[in-house]
Design an enzyme around this catalytic site. Structure first.
Site, mmCIF file in Angstrom:
data_model
loop_
_atom_site.group_PDB
_atom_site.id
_atom_site.type_symbol
_atom_site.label_atom_id
_atom_site.label_comp_id
_atom_site.label_asym_id
_atom_site.label_seq_id
_atom_site.Cartn_x
_atom_site.Cartn_y
_atom_site.Cartn_z
ATOM 1 C CG ASP A 182 30.950 82.672 14.078
ATOM 2 O OD1 ASP A 182 31.640 83.152 13.154
ATOM 3 O OD2 ASP A 182 31.443 82.217 15.128
ATOM 4 C CG HIS A 215 31.157 82.859 20.822
ATOM 5 N ND1 HIS A 215 30.570 82.123 19.815
ATOM 6 C CD2 HIS A 215 30.462 82.562 21.950
ATOM 7 C CE1 HIS A 215 29.565 81.408 20.315
ATOM 8 N NE2 HIS A 215 29.480 81.664 21.604
ATOM 9 C CG HIS A 274 35.036 80.953 11.622
ATOM 10 N ND1 HIS A 274 36.115 80.748 12.437
ATOM 11 C CD2 HIS A 274 34.078 81.515 12.402
ATOM 12 C CE1 HIS A 274 35.824 81.151 13.672
ATOM 13 N NE2 HIS A 274 34.587 81.631 13.662
ATOM 14 C CG HIS A 288 29.019 86.274 18.004
ATOM 15 N ND1 HIS A 288 29.593 86.500 16.779
ATOM 16 C CD2 HIS A 288 29.475 85.058 18.410
ATOM 17 C CE1 HIS A 288 30.362 85.481 16.451
ATOM 18 N NE2 HIS A 288 30.317 84.600 17.424
ATOM 19 C CG HIS A 338 26.865 81.185 16.471
ATOM 20 N ND1 HIS A 338 27.382 79.914 16.393
ATOM 21 C CD2 HIS A 338 27.881 81.974 16.894
ATOM 22 C CE1 HIS A 338 28.647 79.929 16.765
ATOM 23 N NE2 HIS A 338 28.972 81.173 17.076
ATOM 24 C CG ASP A 359 36.039 82.795 17.872
ATOM 25 O OD1 ASP A 359 35.062 83.048 18.597
ATOM 26 O OD2 ASP A 359 35.938 82.157 16.801
ATOM 27 C CG HIS A 360 33.663 86.424 16.783
ATOM 28 N ND1 HIS A 360 33.356 86.649 15.466
ATOM 29 C CD2 HIS A 360 33.719 85.082 16.930
ATOM 30 C CE1 HIS A 360 33.223 85.488 14.838
ATOM 31 N NE2 HIS A 360 33.442 84.522 15.708
#
Length: 256
Positions: free
Chosen positions: A134, A59, A172, A57, A115, A61-62
């Site tokens: 996530d 985001h 995570h 996805h 998400h 942090d990805h």
């Protein structure tokens, strides 16, 4: 057939990246690279050359290191067709039901919104590996930033159909916090109690709790069990629609 060689890389505060190689083709992928330096360091340590980025996805942090790694290595970036405009540097677009061929390995692609609206997951059947981003966590699921409880319950349902031995490579290390919540909504689940004790012991020594297995999640993760009579009773929702049970569970977790 050979299976993927997978290495877990902890980054930032609690993210996990997954570097993996198909021994037959030599293809090397990284799942959801948040930052570049730890990836480059691991590649150098192993003597591997990055060929692919696999995104679940959009985001940051990805996807934060997508462009830097692509510039350094010329790698190919794979992501969701439905969310292509938000995946930096995307080259290959995949959608629900696709079989993505990574060298000699094949990944089943699932669209799993909840998400985010464009979230996808990759199941490498022959390697018993699910890269779920996530959407699903050990004893948890992602917050619903762009989707509805009904969407997320349907998305998680796709994972419930996969074999129990499938390893859950989530993104995570949230397991201890998830476990502390899970025992409040499912207090009579003996398997959960045993898992809770094991998780506390592991985290006391900073041992990763990821990957788990889908068998463990089906037995103990409240977000996979909204149709379970025991969980429904504990929530005061016996016989309720599973979406209503999931909605209540997610609401309680959000304020836990």
């Amino acid at each position: 057939m050979s299976t993927l060689e997978i290495h877990q890389i902890p980054v930032l505060h609690d993210n996990y990246l997954y570097l993996f190689k198909d021994p037959d083709s030599g293809f090397v992928g990284i799942v959801d690279p948040a930052v570049a330096d730890p990836v480059v360091e691991k590649l150098d340590e192993l003597g591997w050359t990055l060929t692919h980025i696999i995104n679940t996805h959009h985001h940051m942090d990805h996807t934060g290191a997508n462009l830097e790694l692509k510039e350094k290595t010329g790698c190919t970036i794979v992501g969701a067709e439905i969310d292509a405009v938000r995946i930096p540097g995307i080259d290959i677009r995949v959608k629900d039901g696709d079989i993505y061929e990574f060298g000699a390995q094949k990944a089943h692609v699932f669209e799993v919104p909840g998400h985010t609206s464009g979230h996808i997951a990759y199941w490498f059947e022959d390697s018993d590996a699910l890269f779920c981003g996530d959407t699903l966590f050990a004893l948890g699921c992602g917050r619903l930033f762009e989707g509805t409880p009904a969407q997320m319950w349907h998305s998680i349902g796709k994972f419930r159909n996969l074999p129990d031995q499938t390893k859950v490579y989530c993104a995570h290390e949230y397991t201890e916090a998830n476990a502390r919540f899970a025992v409040t909504v499912d207090p009579k689940n003996a398997a959960l109690q045993l898992r809770f004790e094991d998780i506390l012991e592991k985290r006391k020594h900073l041992i990763p709790t990821v990957p788990s297995t889908l068998g463990e999640e089906k037995a103990t993760n409240p977000f996979m069990r909204a149709d379970d009579p025991g969980l429904q009773e504990a929530l005061g929702l016996s016989g309720a629609d599973p979406v209503a049970v999931f909605t209540e569970t997610r609401a309680r977790k959000d304020s836990f």
